[in-house]
Scaffold this motif. Structure first.
Motif, PDB file in Angstrom:
ATOM      1  N   ASP A  14       0.900  -1.315  -0.315  1.00 23.51           N
ATOM      2  CA  ASP A  14      -0.059  -0.008   0.036  1.00 23.51           C
ATOM      3  C   ASP A  14       0.977   1.227   0.148  1.00 23.51           C
ATOM      4  N   ARG A  15       2.031   1.228  -0.548  1.00 20.42           N
ATOM      5  CA  ARG A  15       2.916   2.368  -0.430  1.00 20.42           C
ATOM      6  C   ARG A  15       3.427   2.641  -2.123  1.00 20.42           C
ATOM      7  N   ASN A  16       3.566   4.065  -2.286  1.00 17.23           N
ATOM      8  CA  ASN A  16       4.196   4.239  -3.430  1.00 17.23           C
ATOM      9  C   ASN A  16       5.684   3.906  -3.813  1.00 17.23           C
ATOM     10  N   SER A  17       6.494   4.248  -4.491  1.00 15.87           N
ATOM     11  CA  SER A  17       7.822   3.441  -4.895  1.00 15.87           C
ATOM     12  C   SER A  17       8.771   4.110  -3.788  1.00 15.87           C
ATOM     13  N   LEU A  18       8.692   5.415  -3.150  1.00 17.16           N
ATOM     14  CA  LEU A  18       9.413   5.976  -2.271  1.00 17.16           C
ATOM     15  C   LEU A  18       9.067   5.594  -1.224  1.00 17.16           C
ATOM     16  N   GLN A  19       7.985   5.219  -0.559  1.00 22.08           N
ATOM     17  CA  GLN A  19       7.525   4.937   0.518  1.00 22.08           C
ATOM     18  C   GLN A  19       7.946   3.390   0.537  1.00 22.08           C
ATOM     19  N   ALA A  20       7.941   2.569  -0.323  1.00 20.24           N
ATOM     20  CA  ALA A  20       8.424   1.144  -0.288  1.00 20.24           C
ATOM     21  C   ALA A  20       9.863   1.033  -0.044  1.00 20.24           C
ATOM     22  N   LEU A  21      10.683   2.008  -0.650  1.00 15.04           N
ATOM     23  CA  LEU A  21      12.160   1.954  -0.516  1.00 15.04           C
ATOM     24  C   LEU A  21      12.499   2.265   0.908  1.00 15.04           C
ATOM     25  N   LYS A  22      11.772   3.405   1.470  1.00 17.95           N
ATOM     26  CA  LYS A  22      11.869   3.847   2.985  1.00 17.95           C
ATOM     27  C   LYS A  22      11.438   2.708   3.816  1.00 17.95           C
ATOM     28  N   ALA A  23      10.490   1.893   3.642  1.00 17.96           N
ATOM     29  CA  ALA A  23       9.979   1.014   4.497  1.00 17.96           C
ATOM     30  C   ALA A  23      10.973  -0.125   4.737  1.00 17.96           C
ATOM     31  N   ALA A  24      11.615  -0.351   3.460  1.00 14.57           N
ATOM     32  CA  ALA A  24      12.679  -1.511   3.127  1.00 14.57           C
ATOM     33  C   ALA A  24      13.949  -1.029   3.952  1.00 14.57           C
ATOM     34  N   ASP A  25      14.247   0.213   4.136  1.00  7.72           N
ATOM     35  CA  ASP A  25      15.278   0.885   4.702  1.00  7.72           C
ATOM     36  C   ASP A  25      15.329   0.661   6.122  1.00  7.72           C
ATOM     37  N   ARG A  26      13.854   1.058   6.633  1.00 10.16           N
ATOM     38  CA  ARG A  26      13.632   0.595   8.087  1.00 10.16           C
ATOM     39  C   ARG A  26      13.908  -0.742   8.401  1.00 10.16           C
ATOM     40  N   GLN A  27      13.390  -1.551   7.722  1.00 10.01           N
ATOM     41  CA  GLN A  27      13.428  -2.948   7.943  1.00 10.01           C
ATOM     42  C   GLN A  27      15.056  -3.591   8.008  1.00 10.01           C
ATOM     43  N   MET A  28      15.819  -2.926   7.082  1.00 11.70           N
ATOM     44  CA  MET A  28      17.065  -3.271   6.909  1.00 11.70           C
ATOM     45  C   MET A  28      17.904  -2.595   8.273  1.00 11.70           C
ATOM     46  N   ARG A  29      17.689  -1.702   8.760  1.00  9.95           N
ATOM     47  CA  ARG A  29      18.293  -1.171   9.792  1.00  9.95           C
ATOM     48  C   ARG A  29      18.094  -1.889  11.099  1.00  9.95           C
ATOM     49  N   ALA A  30      16.777  -2.468  11.156  1.00 14.73           N
ATOM     50  CA  ALA A  30      16.414  -3.159  12.446  1.00 14.73           C
ATOM     51  C   ALA A  30      17.416  -4.466  12.189  1.00 14.73           C
ATOM     52  N   GLU A  31      17.299  -5.178  11.051  1.00 21.71           N
ATOM     53  CA  GLU A  31      17.980  -6.250  10.843  1.00 21.71           C
ATOM     54  C   GLU A  31      19.604  -6.230  11.212  1.00 21.71           C
ATOM     55  N   VAL A  32      19.921  -5.010  10.431  1.00 19.43           N
ATOM     56  CA  VAL A  32      21.556  -4.856  10.841  1.00 19.43           C
ATOM     57  C   VAL A  32      22.013  -4.764  12.315  1.00 19.43           C
ATOM     58  N   SER A  33      21.063  -3.784  12.929  1.00 19.50           N
ATOM     59  CA  SER A  33      21.150  -3.734  14.436  1.00 19.50           C
ATOM     60  C   SER A  33      20.878  -4.886  15.342  1.00 19.50           C
ATOM     61  N   SER A  34      20.050  -5.503  14.797  1.00 23.30           N
ATOM     62  CA  SER A  34      20.059  -7.041  15.654  1.00 23.30           C
ATOM     63  C   SER A  34      21.295  -7.828  15.377  1.00 23.30           C
ATOM     64  N   ALA A  35      21.434  -7.986  14.086  1.00 20.27           N
ATOM     65  CA  ALA A  35      22.686  -8.848  13.531  1.00 20.27           C
ATOM     66  C   ALA A  35      24.158  -8.318  14.422  1.00 20.27           C
ATOM     67  N   LEU A  36      24.119  -7.096  14.556  1.00 23.58           N
ATOM     68  CA  LEU A  36      25.334  -6.546  15.201  1.00 23.58           C
ATOM     69  C   LEU A  36      25.299  -6.562  16.428  1.00 23.58           C
ATOM     70  N   ASP A  37      24.279  -7.024  17.277  1.00 22.56           N
ATOM     71  CA  ASP A  37      24.040  -7.337  18.452  1.00 22.56           C
ATOM     72  C   ASP A  37      24.202  -9.046  18.860  1.00 22.56           C
ATOM     73  N   GLY A  38      24.429  -9.618  17.506  1.00 23.12           N
ATOM     74  CA  GLY A  38      24.384 -10.948  17.645  1.00 23.12           C
ATOM     75  C   GLY A  38      23.177 -11.849  17.631  1.00 23.12           C
ATOM     76  N   VAL A  39      22.041 -11.321  17.247  1.00 25.37           N
ATOM     77  CA  VAL A  39      20.985 -11.977  17.027  1.00 25.37           C
ATOM     78  C   VAL A  39      20.369 -11.738  15.740  1.00 25.37           C
ATOM     79  N   CYS A  40      19.874 -12.957  15.137  1.00 27.70           N
ATOM     80  CA  CYS A  40      19.530 -13.099  13.858  1.00 27.70           C
ATOM     81  C   CYS A  40      18.031 -12.476  13.928  1.00 27.70           C
ATOM     82  N   GLN A  41      17.668 -11.775  12.922  1.00 24.57           N
ATOM     83  CA  GLN A  41      16.146 -11.170  13.048  1.00 24.57           C
ATOM     84  C   GLN A  41      15.304 -12.106  12.496  1.00 24.57           C
ATOM     85  N   ARG A  42      15.624 -13.275  11.627  1.00 25.26           N
ATOM     86  CA  ARG A  42      14.962 -14.107  11.162  1.00 25.26           C
ATOM     87  C   ARG A  42      14.487 -15.250  11.948  1.00 25.26           C
TER      88      ARG A  42
END
Length: 156
Positions: free
Chosen positions: A56-84
């Motif tokens: 339900d997002r336009n292209s820019l909103q979808a990229l920003k949503a993916a950016d937020r998801q990636m940040r959460a995954e990187v942050s968790s992985a750097l803390d030693g925990v797999c987000q998946r």
């Protein structure tokens, strides 16, 4: 693949971390979004694109949503925990030809499910309080500004 799962948008950024170009194009095949510099052709960032990012997002909103998801995954992985899967992630750093075209690549490997997450080290720097406060002092919101807009300044 549904038309709604495709992204194609041109974006401006301060400068490409590889060539100082200022135009980028984001495209997606429905599963992976890439942001490529239009001047040198290098891929600046890649994001896993999930159905919910584009539902339900336009292209820019979808990229920003993916950016937020990636940040959460990187942050968790750097803390030693797999987000998946919640398993333990092992952190390592690659440089030289193993990391090209970036100088240093952070790699997190989940020991449980095998998920591998890799990112330029500059993205890991965003978690450091001094980096965040430096951006804050310059009126840049580290937590909401898309990574592609911040990479050139981080590289400096």
């Amino acid at each position: 693949m549904h038309a709604s799962s495709r992204i194609r948008t041109r974006r401006s950024f301060d400068s490409c971390p590889f060539c100082d170009g200022t135009s980028a194009e984001a495209t997606s095949n429905g599963q992976l979004a890439t942001i490529d510099c239009l001047s040198c052709g290098n891929t600046v960032l890649r994001y896993d694109l999930r159905p919910g990012h584009v539902a339900d997002r336009n292209s820019l909103q979808a990229l920003k949503a993916a950016d937020r998801q990636m940040r959460a995954e990187v942050s968790s992985a750097l803390d030693g925990v797999c987000q998946r899967c919640g398993g333990s992630s092992i952190l390592k750093f690659l440089s030289g030809s193993e990391a090209e075209p970036v100088a240093v690549l952070v790699v997190c490997d989940c020991q449980q499910c095998g998920t591998r997450l890799s990112a330029p080290i500059e993205i890991a720097f965003l978690r450091h309080p001094e980096v965040g406060s430096r951006y804050w002092d310059n009126s840049v919101q580290v937590t909401t500004t898309p990574i592609w807009e911040m990479l050139p300044a981080l590289s400096d």
